[in-house]
Design a protein around this motif. Structure first.
Motif, short mmCIF file in Angstrom:
data_model
loop_
_atom_site.label_atom_id
_atom_site.label_comp_id
_atom_site.label_asym_id
_atom_site.label_seq_id
_atom_site.Cartn_x
_atom_site.Cartn_y
_atom_site.Cartn_z
N PHE A 25 -70.90 -22.64 10.66
CA PHE A 25 -71.47 -21.47 11.18
C PHE A 25 -71.27 -21.34 12.72
O PHE A 25 -71.86 -22.01 13.93
CB PHE A 25 -72.72 -20.82 10.78
CG PHE A 25 -73.21 -20.68 9.86
CD1 PHE A 25 -73.43 -19.38 9.63
CD2 PHE A 25 -73.07 -21.62 8.72
CE1 PHE A 25 -73.70 -18.84 8.02
CE2 PHE A 25 -73.56 -21.39 7.87
CZ PHE A 25 -73.86 -20.00 6.97
N ILE A 58 -70.39 -16.65 12.99
CA ILE A 58 -71.86 -15.33 13.55
C ILE A 58 -71.60 -14.13 14.17
O ILE A 58 -72.62 -13.01 13.84
CB ILE A 58 -72.82 -16.58 13.77
CG1 ILE A 58 -72.71 -16.34 15.09
CG2 ILE A 58 -73.37 -17.64 13.37
CD1 ILE A 58 -73.90 -17.36 16.09
N LEU A 62 -73.02 -11.42 10.68
CA LEU A 62 -73.41 -11.25 11.44
C LEU A 62 -75.65 -11.61 10.00
O LEU A 62 -76.01 -12.18 10.04
CB LEU A 62 -74.98 -10.75 12.54
CG LEU A 62 -75.92 -11.09 12.53
CD1 LEU A 62 -76.45 -11.60 13.55
CD2 LEU A 62 -75.79 -10.23 14.22
N ALA A 65 -75.32 -14.83 8.02
CA ALA A 65 -76.10 -15.59 8.53
C ALA A 65 -77.41 -15.66 8.68
O ALA A 65 -78.08 -16.96 8.35
CB ALA A 65 -75.79 -15.55 10.39
#
Length: 105
Positions: A25, A58, A62, A65
């Protein structure tokens, strides 16, 4: 070369994958992420089919994540047969990553 995955492909490429998968990530603006990229490429080359490396940006993914509880970049999550086995944050040395792979493969 590590494959970029997103929210739509994460299930198939990581959670349903057989064997060991390392999910990176990262963020494009993250200096430690850029320094880690060649180390991950070396690991992928060294272990071949025994280790699959994927990248999750990310900034663009998002929600993914957040679902994986990633709070910092870089975050490396090792999955084996879809289950999280280990997690590291920040710039991790190649020797430490190699040890993790050796223990999990």
């Amino acid at each position: 070369m590590a494959e970029r995955v997103n929210q739509e492909t994460f299930q198939k490429e990581v959670l349903e994958a057989d064997g060991l998968v390392l999910a990176d990530f990262y963020s494009d603006s993250c200096v430690p992420c850029k320094r880690l990229a060649p180390v991950l490429a070396e690991l992928e080359e060294t272990y071949g089919d025994a280790l699959k490396v994927v990248k999750v940006n990310i900034n663009f993914d998002l929600p993914l994540a957040e679902k994986c509880e990633v709070t910092a970049a870089p975050t490396l999550i090792f999955f084996k047969n879809g289950a999280e086995q280990d997690r590291r944050r920040g710039l991790v040395k190649k020797a430490e990553l190699t040890e993790i792979v050796e223990n999990l493969k």
